[in-house]
Motif scaffolding. Structure first.
Motif, PDB file in Angstrom:
ATOM      1  N   UNK A  89       1.138  -1.025  -0.293  1.00  0.00           N
ATOM      2  CA  UNK A  89       0.439  -0.016   0.446  1.00  0.00           C
ATOM      3  C   UNK A  89       0.309   1.428  -0.077  1.00  0.00           C
ATOM      4  N   UNK A  90       2.138   1.010   0.070  1.00  0.00           N
ATOM      5  CA  UNK A  90       3.078   2.584   0.335  1.00  0.00           C
ATOM      6  C   UNK A  90       3.684   2.529  -1.237  1.00  0.00           C
ATOM      7  N   UNK A  91       2.124   3.159  -1.717  1.00  0.00           N
ATOM      8  CA  UNK A  91       3.311   2.727  -3.488  1.00  0.00           C
ATOM      9  C   UNK A  91       2.517   4.284  -3.793  1.00  0.00           C
ATOM     10  N   UNK A  92       2.783   4.717  -4.819  1.00  0.00           N
ATOM     11  CA  UNK A  92       1.893   5.914  -5.087  1.00  0.00           C
ATOM     12  C   UNK A  92       2.833   7.134  -5.433  1.00  0.00           C
ATOM     13  N   UNK A  93       2.492   8.757  -5.089  1.00  0.00           N
ATOM     14  CA  UNK A  93       2.943   9.590  -4.773  1.00  0.00           C
ATOM     15  C   UNK A  93       3.593  10.333  -3.864  1.00  0.00           C
ATOM     16  N   UNK A  94       4.500  11.142  -3.738  1.00  0.00           N
ATOM     17  CA  UNK A  94       5.367  11.152  -2.633  1.00  0.00           C
ATOM     18  C   UNK A  94       4.797  11.666  -1.330  1.00  0.00           C
ATOM     19  N   UNK A  95       4.505  10.842   0.092  1.00  0.00           N
ATOM     20  CA  UNK A  95       3.600  11.138   0.646  1.00  0.00           C
ATOM     21  C   UNK A  95       3.850  12.198   1.913  1.00  0.00           C
ATOM     22  N   UNK A 216      -0.085   3.815 -12.258  1.00  0.00           N
ATOM     23  CA  UNK A 216       1.073   2.803 -12.475  1.00  0.00           C
ATOM     24  C   UNK A 216       0.723   1.391 -12.198  1.00  0.00           C
ATOM     25  N   UNK A 217      -0.312   0.868 -11.177  1.00  0.00           N
ATOM     26  CA  UNK A 217      -0.814  -0.548 -11.534  1.00  0.00           C
ATOM     27  C   UNK A 217      -1.489  -1.182 -12.398  1.00  0.00           C
ATOM     28  N   UNK A 218      -2.055  -0.420 -13.401  1.00  0.00           N
ATOM     29  CA  UNK A 218      -2.537  -0.359 -14.232  1.00  0.00           C
ATOM     30  C   UNK A 218      -2.029  -0.534 -15.329  1.00  0.00           C
ATOM     31  N   UNK A 219      -0.757   0.178 -15.551  1.00  0.00           N
ATOM     32  CA  UNK A 219      -0.068   1.068 -16.648  1.00  0.00           C
ATOM     33  C   UNK A 219       1.119   1.027 -16.273  1.00  0.00           C
ATOM     34  N   UNK A 220       2.110   0.057 -16.071  1.00  0.00           N
ATOM     35  CA  UNK A 220       3.394   0.183 -15.473  1.00  0.00           C
ATOM     36  C   UNK A 220       4.013   1.202 -17.242  1.00  0.00           C
ATOM     37  N   UNK A 221       4.695   2.252 -15.500  1.00  0.00           N
ATOM     38  CA  UNK A 221       5.744   2.943 -16.993  1.00  0.00           C
ATOM     39  C   UNK A 221       7.202   2.337 -17.109  1.00  0.00           C
ATOM     40  N   UNK A 222       7.330   1.308 -16.636  1.00  0.00           N
ATOM     41  CA  UNK A 222       8.507   0.302 -16.758  1.00  0.00           C
ATOM     42  C   UNK A 222       8.382   0.064 -18.314  1.00  0.00           C
ATOM     43  N   UNK A 223      10.105   0.104 -19.244  1.00  0.00           N
ATOM     44  CA  UNK A 223      10.549  -0.313 -20.220  1.00  0.00           C
ATOM     45  C   UNK A 223      11.735  -0.792 -20.687  1.00  0.00           C
ATOM     46  N   UNK A 224      11.294  -2.295 -21.193  1.00  0.00           N
ATOM     47  CA  UNK A 224      13.254  -2.277 -21.185  1.00  0.00           C
ATOM     48  C   UNK A 224      13.696  -2.671 -20.234  1.00  0.00           C
ATOM     49  N   UNK A 225      15.042  -3.139 -19.731  1.00  0.00           N
ATOM     50  CA  UNK A 225      15.497  -3.901 -18.910  1.00  0.00           C
ATOM     51  C   UNK A 225      15.065  -3.505 -17.703  1.00  0.00           C
TER      52      UNK A 225
END
Length: 290
Positions: A89-95, A216-225
């Motif tokens: 649950x500690x996920x997302x924007x800066x608290x 970001x869980x719905x659309x992960x920004x990660x790409x590549x390695x």
């Protein structure tokens, strides 16, 4: 950071909130306890020592037998708020920033909104965290002042533990002594069988599930390695996040979401998927109002 000013804006939902409260019998929950309430239950034969004021003299006039009126005790509705405090649950924007969509804070605000509106309707509320078991945060004081204190408590809480969801729900269910409204706010990143077993312990109540999902869980920004980290088990996985892996991820994520919704259907619970990137008050309205 949760700013308490958001509580003032909940008044915009007054009309619909009234309907929501009525669906769970606002202000009065019928109980099997017998006492001097307002709801007539039944008669029983008079016994020496009974309060003579409870004798039904109309029945006596017809039968020449003494009977005592019995009443069902009336109880205020209790709203139980259970917020997942697992590391996921500690996920997302800066608290530290106001207005950023942090998953735990968004979940906490949903719960605090329920508590605030329960207090406004003169109903009781209980607020707890779910982790290895449950951690009750409120002090049995149903007031707006207590809600404001809980805002500070949530701001000081760091979701970090691995949640034992089934045990936490079962332990909490054992503390509920009357039919109540129970809100569970979680990302439900658990084995579906474990989730269902835990929620089954709560199903005798009016059960609402708010499934919080970060953009970001719905659309992960990660790409590549990419290196992915499991925050609950503190493990890492390095992989190439290409189109194939992305499709597999999306399919599995949707499958898990569908499984949680199916569990809600089986338990006659109300399920709402909450995007933490959406406007908070729109999301709150969807969770609260049927």
């Amino acid at each position: 950071m949760i700013e308490p000013a958001f509580l003032d804006e909940l008044a915009r939902y007054d009309a619909s909130l009234q309907r929501r409260v009525e669906t769970v019998q606002q202000g009065h929950q019928r109980s099997t306890d017998v006492g001097e309430g307002l709801t007539f239950s039944d008669h029983r034969n008079y016994a020496p020592g009974d309060d003579t004021r409870l004798i039904d003299w109309r029945v006596y006039a017809r039968t020449e037998e003494l009977y005592i009126k019995q009443f069902e005790a009336e109880r205020n509705l209790t709203v139980h708020v259970l917020v997942d405090a697992s590391a996921s649950m500690d996920f997302g924007g800066d608290r530290a920033e106001v207005g950023t969509p942090h998953k735990f804070e968004y979940a906490a605000k949903l719960g605090l909104g329920f508590a605030s509106l329960a207090a406004a309707e003169h109903n009781d509320f209980r607020v707890s965290l779910l982790s290895e078991t449950f951690d009750r945060l409120d002090r049995s004081r149903t007031s707006q002042g207590e809600v404001l204190r809980l805002v500070d408590v949530f701001n000081e809480t760091e979701p970090a533990a691995e949640t034992y969801f089934q045990r936490a729900c079962e332990d909490y269910a054992a503390t509920i002594d009357s039919k109540s409204l129970v809100l569970v706010v979680s990302d439900f990143l658990e084995d579906p069988e474990t989730v269902e077993a835990g929620l089954s312990a709560l199903q005798r109540n009016d059960l609402v599930l708010a499934h919080v999902i970060a953009p970001d869980e719905l659309d992960p920004p990660a790409r590549g390695d990419t290196i992915f980290r499991d925050p609950e088990r503190d493990t890492k996985l390095r992989t190439y996040f290409g189109s194939h892996v992305e499709r597999t991820y999306r399919d599995r994520f949707q499958e898990h979401r569908d499984e949680i919704e199916a569990i809600a259907d089986r338990l006659a619970a109300r399920y709402v998927a909450v995007d933490t990137g959406a406007d908070f008050f729109d999301s709150f309205g969807e969770v609260w109002v049927e």
